[in-house]
Scaffold this motif. Structure first.
Motif, PDB file in Angstrom:
ATOM      1  N   LYS A 168       0.684  -1.085   0.003  1.00  0.00           N
ATOM      2  CA  LYS A 168       0.048  -0.115  -0.137  1.00  0.00           C
ATOM      3  C   LYS A 168       0.882   1.480  -0.026  1.00  0.00           C
ATOM      4  O   LYS A 168       0.653   2.250  -0.671  1.00  0.00           O
ATOM      5  N   GLU A 169       2.041   1.149   0.638  1.00  0.00           N
ATOM      6  CA  GLU A 169       2.793   2.229   0.792  1.00  0.00           C
ATOM      7  C   GLU A 169       3.636   2.511  -0.519  1.00  0.00           C
ATOM      8  O   GLU A 169       3.900   3.694  -1.260  1.00  0.00           O
ATOM      9  N   ILE A 170       4.149   1.473  -1.283  1.00  0.00           N
ATOM     10  CA  ILE A 170       4.713   1.559  -2.502  1.00  0.00           C
ATOM     11  C   ILE A 170       3.922   1.977  -3.545  1.00  0.00           C
ATOM     12  O   ILE A 170       4.297   2.782  -4.379  1.00  0.00           O
ATOM     13  N   ILE A 171       2.795   1.459  -3.591  1.00  0.00           N
ATOM     14  CA  ILE A 171       1.850   1.887  -4.737  1.00  0.00           C
ATOM     15  C   ILE A 171       1.503   3.426  -4.843  1.00  0.00           C
ATOM     16  O   ILE A 171       1.264   3.849  -6.024  1.00  0.00           O
ATOM     17  N   LYS A 172       1.914   4.310  -3.976  1.00  0.00           N
ATOM     18  CA  LYS A 172       1.438   5.556  -4.082  1.00  0.00           C
ATOM     19  C   LYS A 172       2.685   6.221  -5.007  1.00  0.00           C
ATOM     20  O   LYS A 172       2.395   7.204  -5.289  1.00  0.00           O
ATOM     21  N   ALA A 173       3.687   5.615  -5.268  1.00  0.00           N
ATOM     22  CA  ALA A 173       4.782   6.015  -6.065  1.00  0.00           C
ATOM     23  C   ALA A 173       4.409   5.551  -7.583  1.00  0.00           C
ATOM     24  O   ALA A 173       5.008   6.011  -8.173  1.00  0.00           O
ATOM     25  N   LEU A 174       3.531   4.926  -7.715  1.00  0.00           N
ATOM     26  CA  LEU A 174       3.067   4.512  -9.272  1.00  0.00           C
ATOM     27  C   LEU A 174       3.116   5.725 -10.045  1.00  0.00           C
ATOM     28  O   LEU A 174       3.591   5.435 -11.244  1.00  0.00           O
ATOM     29  N   PRO A 175       2.278   6.642  -9.820  1.00  0.00           N
ATOM     30  CA  PRO A 175       2.409   7.912 -10.782  1.00  0.00           C
ATOM     31  C   PRO A 175       3.644   8.239 -11.219  1.00  0.00           C
ATOM     32  O   PRO A 175       3.703   8.626 -12.233  1.00  0.00           O
ATOM     33  N   VAL A 176       4.668   8.464 -10.161  1.00  0.00           N
ATOM     34  CA  VAL A 176       5.792   9.053 -10.553  1.00  0.00           C
ATOM     35  C   VAL A 176       6.508   7.761 -11.689  1.00  0.00           C
ATOM     36  O   VAL A 176       6.968   8.232 -12.663  1.00  0.00           O
ATOM     37  N   THR A 177       6.365   6.439 -11.369  1.00  0.00           N
ATOM     38  CA  THR A 177       6.922   5.592 -12.251  1.00  0.00           C
ATOM     39  C   THR A 177       6.377   5.879 -13.765  1.00  0.00           C
ATOM     40  O   THR A 177       6.726   5.847 -14.800  1.00  0.00           O
ATOM     41  N   MET A 178       4.937   6.032 -13.767  1.00  0.00           N
ATOM     42  CA  MET A 178       4.128   6.208 -14.902  1.00  0.00           C
ATOM     43  C   MET A 178       4.503   7.333 -15.626  1.00  0.00           C
ATOM     44  O   MET A 178       4.883   7.362 -16.782  1.00  0.00           O
ATOM     45  N   MET A 179       4.816   8.520 -14.865  1.00  0.00           N
ATOM     46  CA  MET A 179       5.524   9.602 -15.276  1.00  0.00           C
ATOM     47  C   MET A 179       6.689   9.216 -16.109  1.00  0.00           C
ATOM     48  O   MET A 179       6.745   9.890 -17.317  1.00  0.00           O
ATOM     49  N   LEU A 180       7.442   8.654 -15.366  1.00  0.00           N
ATOM     50  CA  LEU A 180       8.958   8.629 -16.008  1.00  0.00           C
ATOM     51  C   LEU A 180       8.808   7.589 -17.155  1.00  0.00           C
ATOM     52  O   LEU A 180       9.961   7.394 -17.659  1.00  0.00           O
ATOM     53  N   THR A 181       7.830   6.757 -17.194  1.00  0.00           N
ATOM     54  CA  THR A 181       7.647   5.973 -18.341  1.00  0.00           C
ATOM     55  C   THR A 181       7.083   6.677 -19.777  1.00  0.00           C
ATOM     56  O   THR A 181       7.556   6.390 -20.685  1.00  0.00           O
ATOM     57  N   LEU A 182       5.912   7.117 -19.443  1.00  0.00           N
ATOM     58  CA  LEU A 182       5.306   7.778 -20.271  1.00  0.00           C
ATOM     59  C   LEU A 182       5.705   9.255 -21.056  1.00  0.00           C
ATOM     60  O   LEU A 182       5.798   9.115 -22.285  1.00  0.00           O
ATOM     61  N   ILE A 183       6.609   9.982 -20.289  1.00  0.00           N
ATOM     62  CA  ILE A 183       6.831  11.202 -20.917  1.00  0.00           C
ATOM     63  C   ILE A 183       7.986  11.067 -21.809  1.00  0.00           C
ATOM     64  O   ILE A 183       7.973  11.368 -23.057  1.00  0.00           O
ATOM     65  N   PRO A 184       8.773  10.108 -21.389  1.00  0.00           N
ATOM     66  CA  PRO A 184      10.125   9.784 -22.216  1.00  0.00           C
ATOM     67  C   PRO A 184       9.380   9.232 -23.425  1.00  0.00           C
ATOM     68  O   PRO A 184       9.800   9.451 -24.505  1.00  0.00           O
ATOM     69  N   LEU A 185       8.662   8.061 -23.606  1.00  0.00           N
ATOM     70  CA  LEU A 185       7.841   7.432 -24.574  1.00  0.00           C
ATOM     71  C   LEU A 185       7.427   8.309 -25.470  1.00  0.00           C
ATOM     72  O   LEU A 185       7.535   8.013 -26.828  1.00  0.00           O
ATOM     73  N   PHE A 186       6.458   9.346 -25.156  1.00  0.00           N
ATOM     74  CA  PHE A 186       5.829  10.183 -25.918  1.00  0.00           C
ATOM     75  C   PHE A 186       6.779  10.980 -26.469  1.00  0.00           C
ATOM     76  O   PHE A 186       6.905  11.280 -27.874  1.00  0.00           O
ATOM     77  N   VAL A 187       7.950  11.727 -25.850  1.00  0.00           N
ATOM     78  CA  VAL A 187       8.755  12.414 -26.380  1.00  0.00           C
ATOM     79  C   VAL A 187       9.747  11.622 -27.539  1.00  0.00           C
ATOM     80  O   VAL A 187      10.019  12.205 -28.577  1.00  0.00           O
ATOM     81  N   GLY A 188      10.111  10.722 -27.049  1.00  0.00           N
ATOM     82  CA  GLY A 188      10.934   9.701 -27.794  1.00  0.00           C
ATOM     83  C   GLY A 188      10.384   9.192 -28.916  1.00  0.00           C
ATOM     84  O   GLY A 188      11.032   8.963 -30.103  1.00  0.00           O
ATOM     85  N   PHE A 189       8.938   9.041 -29.034  1.00  0.00           N
ATOM     86  CA  PHE A 189       8.427   8.636 -30.190  1.00  0.00           C
ATOM     87  C   PHE A 189       8.628   9.765 -31.200  1.00  0.00           C
ATOM     88  O   PHE A 189       8.651   9.313 -32.517  1.00  0.00           O
ATOM     89  N   PHE A 190       8.556  11.022 -30.975  1.00  0.00           N
ATOM     90  CA  PHE A 190       8.666  11.944 -32.125  1.00  0.00           C
ATOM     91  C   PHE A 190      10.080  12.118 -32.446  1.00  0.00           C
ATOM     92  O   PHE A 190      10.305  12.266 -33.772  1.00  0.00           O
ATOM     93  N   ILE A 191      11.047  12.140 -31.599  1.00  0.00           N
ATOM     94  CA  ILE A 191      12.601  11.840 -31.808  1.00  0.00           C
ATOM     95  C   ILE A 191      12.454  10.563 -32.960  1.00  0.00           C
ATOM     96  O   ILE A 191      13.230  10.655 -33.794  1.00  0.00           O
ATOM     97  N   GLY A 192      11.907   9.616 -32.562  1.00  0.00           N
ATOM     98  CA  GLY A 192      12.063   8.240 -33.165  1.00  0.00           C
ATOM     99  C   GLY A 192      11.683   8.393 -34.791  1.00  0.00           C
ATOM    100  O   GLY A 192      12.331   7.840 -35.437  1.00  0.00           O
ATOM    101  N   ILE A 193      10.366   9.239 -34.843  1.00  0.00           N
ATOM    102  CA  ILE A 193       9.822   9.271 -36.223  1.00  0.00           C
ATOM    103  C   ILE A 193      10.882  10.009 -37.281  1.00  0.00           C
ATOM    104  O   ILE A 193      11.281   9.738 -38.183  1.00  0.00           O
ATOM    105  N   VAL A 194      11.297  11.282 -36.522  1.00  0.00           N
ATOM    106  CA  VAL A 194      12.403  12.010 -37.336  1.00  0.00           C
ATOM    107  C   VAL A 194      13.669  11.241 -37.608  1.00  0.00           C
ATOM    108  O   VAL A 194      14.025  11.328 -38.908  1.00  0.00           O
ATOM    109  N   VAL A 195      14.046  10.715 -36.693  1.00  0.00           N
ATOM    110  CA  VAL A 195      15.280   9.787 -36.886  1.00  0.00           C
ATOM    111  C   VAL A 195      15.187   8.494 -37.854  1.00  0.00           C
ATOM    112  O   VAL A 195      15.998   8.552 -38.816  1.00  0.00           O
ATOM    113  N   ALA A 196      13.951   7.970 -37.672  1.00  0.00           N
ATOM    114  CA  ALA A 196      13.787   6.854 -38.704  1.00  0.00           C
ATOM    115  C   ALA A 196      13.391   7.407 -40.097  1.00  0.00           C
ATOM    116  O   ALA A 196      14.094   6.786 -40.987  1.00  0.00           O
TER     117      ALA A 196
END
Lengths: 234, 236
Positions: free
Chosen positions: B13-41
């Motif tokens: 219960k204590e650790i799952i409170k940190a899930l939003p941070v993990t999701m932020m650290l996953t989703l934002i890089p993937l979103f930005v990386g997607f555009f970098i990825g398309i340009v580079v590809a």
């Protein structure tokens, strides 16, 4: 980061860090060999649909692929000694290097088992029938016909897995292993030049990855030498 | 040392409170990386002169070094870079005030860009040339062909690869704890060391990662079925 950036230090750090490349490669070699053994052992229950064992393998593979390697490292580091304590064996003084090797072997084993299973299932059943029709036994068919072709299919994926596992070994320092990154951390502690250390480490990893990629490409050509070149019409 | 099962639930219960941070650290890089990825590809597919070498070097270097190195290089290098530029321009920037998560997000975005560009590039290359010729023959220009014909098919076919990258970066975000980010692993570390129950805390964190992974994989297979419904073959 108290001190000014000094690029010449990279040249000074590189030889010191390369001395510990052996530890990194040792972890990689041991975990690859044991990973292949575990991978074969884990692929068999699923290929031959052995009940209970195959479900266990599914859970094992799913867990390894569903958790970060860092968490697996911590689980093995704290879990294995706790497990052995039940039998009154004290492992708390064991070199963390062994825990790292166990973790990466288990982790590679799960990935390899999926690769092996996929590769063997990718072989056309007609190959087995053809082997039987020329009078081969079950084991002859498996070892002379199926395995050589499956290796050709599995090898590129295995190469990718080995390379990504090399990069994963950079996390071993978190449980106190003296590998390249571990040595880098001590250099940072003594010189306070963090950026230069990480630049040197990146250079070493990059070179090792490039060399491995080159070697694997050569080996892949050799494994697939009986296959005709695919000429695309496009 | 025995395993304290009730504490695992407390830790969970204590650790799952940190899930939003993990999701932020996953989703934002993937979103930005997607555009970098398309340009580079696209640079690599069309072999754009001048940029091709940079794109190749970027992908090769970032895929050839551990992601923890990218995080550390940016974490230690960017403040120095910003300070140097600020000193040259004569403005005072307090680099200590920049939150660490900015550096982590920058590093992860750059790595995600390199990995995603390979996925997108292989997706584009898997589209048969006949599709391009057909698009040209009905009068589309190169841009229309790419956006309306090639990319939709390429991206739909790459969904399994995108899922792998997503799960990979979900797990990679755990190294952010090494630069004291309080995401799932960081939270597990805190719970573990304040209660001195390491195994239980990491088991709880492992279960959370495992559940999220299973959820993501399930969602992706649903999305894949919908996105690739145009090529289900002769039988509908």
């Amino acid at each position: 980061m108290g001190k000014a950036f000094d690029i010449t230090l990279v040249g000074e750090f590189l030889p010191q860090l390369v001395q510990y490349l052996g530890v990194t490669l040792q972890i990689l070699a041991v975990s690859t060999v044991f990973g292949i053994v575990i991978g074969i052992a884990a692929a068999i229950p699923r290929l031959f649909r052995i009940p209970i064992l195959s479900q266990l393998v599914v859970v094992y593979v799913s867990f390894i692929r569903g958790t970060p390697i860092l968490i697996q490292l911590f689980l093995i580091f704290y879990g294995v000694p706790a497990l052995f304590l039940l039998f009154d064996i004290d492992l708390t003084r064991m070199d963390p290097l062994y825990f790292v090797m166990i973790t990466y072997s288990l982790s590679n084993g799960a990935v390899f088992s999926e690769i092996f299973r996929g590769a063997i299932q990718a072989i056309d059943y007609g190959q087995t029938e053809a082997a039987y029709s020329v009078g081969m036994s079950d084991s002859q068919t498996f070892f002379r016909i199926i395995i050589p072709q499956a290796i050709g299919i599995a090898f590129p994926n295995m190469a990718n897995c080995i390379i990504s596992s090399l990069k994963d070994t950079s996390l071993a320092f978190t449980i106190g292993v003296m590998d390249m990154v571990g040595r880098g951390e001590t250099l940072i502690a003594s010189t306070a030049h963090a950026l230069e250390v990480y630049i040197s480490l990146s250079i070493i990893y990059y070179i090792v990855v490039l060399v491995l990629e080159k070697l694997f490409r050569l080996f892949e050509k050799r494994v697939n030498r009986y296959k005709p070149d695919v000429v695309s019409s496009a | 040392m025995t395993i304290d099962i009730p504490f695992m639930w407390t830790a969970f219960k204590e650790i799952i409170k940190a899930l939003p941070v993990t999701m932020m650290l996953t989703l934002i890089p993937l979103f930005v990386g997607f555009f970098i990825g398309i340009v580079v590809a696209l640079i690599r597919v069309y072999k754009v002169k001048g940029l091709l070498a940079i794109a190749n070097g970027y992908v090769s270097f970032l895929r050839g070094t551990p992601i923890i190195m990218h995080v550390m290089l940016i974490y230690f290098g960017f403040p120095l870079l910003i300070d140097a530029v600020a000193a040259k321009l004569g403005i005072s920037v307090q680099t200590q005030l920049i939150p660490i998560s900015t550096f982590v997000l920058t590093a992860l975005s750059l790595s995600a860009g390199a990995y995603l560009s390979e996925v997108i590039r292989s997706g584009i290359l898997s589209i048969p040339k006949g599709q391009v010729e057909a698009a040209y023959s009905v009068g589309m220009n190169t841009f229309q062909t790419m956006v309306r014909i090639i990319l939709p098919q390429a991206l739909a076919q790459s969904i399994p690869n995108f899922t792998n990258i997503f799960v990979g970066f979900l797990h990679t975000s755990s190294i952010a704890f090494l630069v004291s980010q309080k995401e799932l692993t960081g939270a597990a570390n805190i719970v573990a060391s304040t209660n001195l129950k390491f195994l239980e805390a990491y088991i709880a964190a492992g279960i959370i990662y495992w559940l999220v992974t299973i959820l993501v994989e399930g969602l992706s297979s649903l999305v894949e079925k919908r996105a690739t419904s145009y090529m289900r073959g002769g039988v509908r």
